[in-house]
Design an enzyme around this catalytic site. Sequence first.
Site, PDB file in Angstrom:
ATOM      1  N   ALA A   1       0.799  -1.230   0.000  1.00 55.94           N
ATOM      2  CA  ALA A   1       0.000   0.000   0.000  1.00 55.94           C
ATOM      3  C   ALA A   1       0.835   1.286   0.000  1.00 55.94           C
ATOM      4  O   ALA A   1       0.283   2.375   0.179  1.00 55.94           O
ATOM      5  CB  ALA A   1      -1.008   0.035   1.146  1.00 55.94           C
ATOM      6  N   ALA A   2       2.150   1.171  -0.222  1.00 62.58           N
ATOM      7  CA  ALA A   2       2.960   2.394  -0.304  1.00 62.58           C
ATOM      8  C   ALA A   2       2.481   3.258  -1.474  1.00 62.58           C
ATOM      9  O   ALA A   2       2.409   4.490  -1.371  1.00 62.58           O
ATOM     10  CB  ALA A   2       4.431   2.038  -0.485  1.00 62.58           C
ATOM     11  N   GLY A   3       2.144   2.605  -2.584  1.00 65.47           N
ATOM     12  CA  GLY A   3       1.640   3.346  -3.751  1.00 65.47           C
ATOM     13  C   GLY A   3       0.299   4.003  -3.446  1.00 65.47           C
ATOM     14  O   GLY A   3       0.026   5.117  -3.913  1.00 65.47           O
ATOM     15  N   ASP A   4      -0.528   3.322  -2.664  1.00 61.25           N
ATOM     16  CA  ASP A   4      -1.826   3.901  -2.286  1.00 61.25           C
ATOM     17  C   ASP A   4      -1.608   5.132  -1.406  1.00 61.25           C
ATOM     18  O   ASP A   4      -2.279   6.158  -1.557  1.00 61.25           O
ATOM     19  CB  ASP A   4      -2.670   2.868  -1.528  1.00 61.25           C
TER      20      ASP A   4
END
Length: 327
Positions: A253-256
């Site tokens: 979820a780093a991209g989120d």
Amino acid sequence: MRKPIVVVGSINLDFVASADHVPLPGETLTGRDFATFYGGKGANQAVAIARLGHPVSMIAKVGDDSFGPTLKRALREAGVDVGPVAAARGSSGVALINIGRDGHNSIVVIPGANGKVQPADITKNTALLRRAGMLLAQLEIPLETVETLSVFAHRHDIPLMLDPAPARELPSGLLRNIAWITPNENETRILCGLNANENVSSATAARCAEMLLARGPKNVIIKMAEQGSYLATATGLREMAPAFRVKAVDTTAAGDAFNAGFAVGILSGKQPLDAARYAAAVAAISVTRPGAQPSMPSAREVAKFLALPANRSIAGRPFTARPKATP
Ligand code: RIB
């Protein structure tokens, strides 16, 4: 009054197995740990936006299984308006995630109810969508729903940020309606026809960003994890924005987190490079914590992080090839 962000996307329950490394094809591994977390790219982005203090609504579906009400309650408790989240017959979305010791992962998503978010769910919610300052979507719901959303966004002149994940070929009509497209390295390889193992350097990102711009999106952000993010905008900006050096425990979820931070940054009046720095801070904090939704930081935590002397020193400076660990 600030216009809300509306996220049209997925809600998942994440089943996370941690081991020394992500298993190779054919390999059986004894893992270290197992946990469940609230996840789903759409829901993660919505929760991150709420924690950053920006009003956010979500258009989505959960199943009529035992997970459905729990997934919806978690979103509500995080501060997301779940009025438009409906229950569909069948299972909720789930994701099976393997995490290695370095925090990197591989994910298999079973869409379940996310596969039942229909174009009709867009037309049903036009009053809400019309009030939005920005619309966020990903590709864990049917493509025709994202296409319908994009037509709405274009018609009403509301910026649509598309996270093209999981990656797939995208129709040109959809690409032309996108304000911000935000592929990570893997998605960039697929969208730009690179080899599966090809390294995405800043030069490669620059080349792929031009290819994508030529296909219609107004602005491109290529998320390159510890390398930073490459921004190519309609106003002519071509720049690497730095990432922050942190110790990653879980990059899920780093991209989120990045997309949420960028959207909130832009809607609070930041210029794209500053919004990218803010987004990088949100993402950096998220990878230092386990899980998807539980890892999203509050606005206060981001402000504190950005004020740290080590992080202040790269404020506003153009990206240099400084080696970084995460996000
Ligand atoms: O982007 C991370 C998310 O991808 C996880 O939470 C998982 O649910 C998958 O959707």
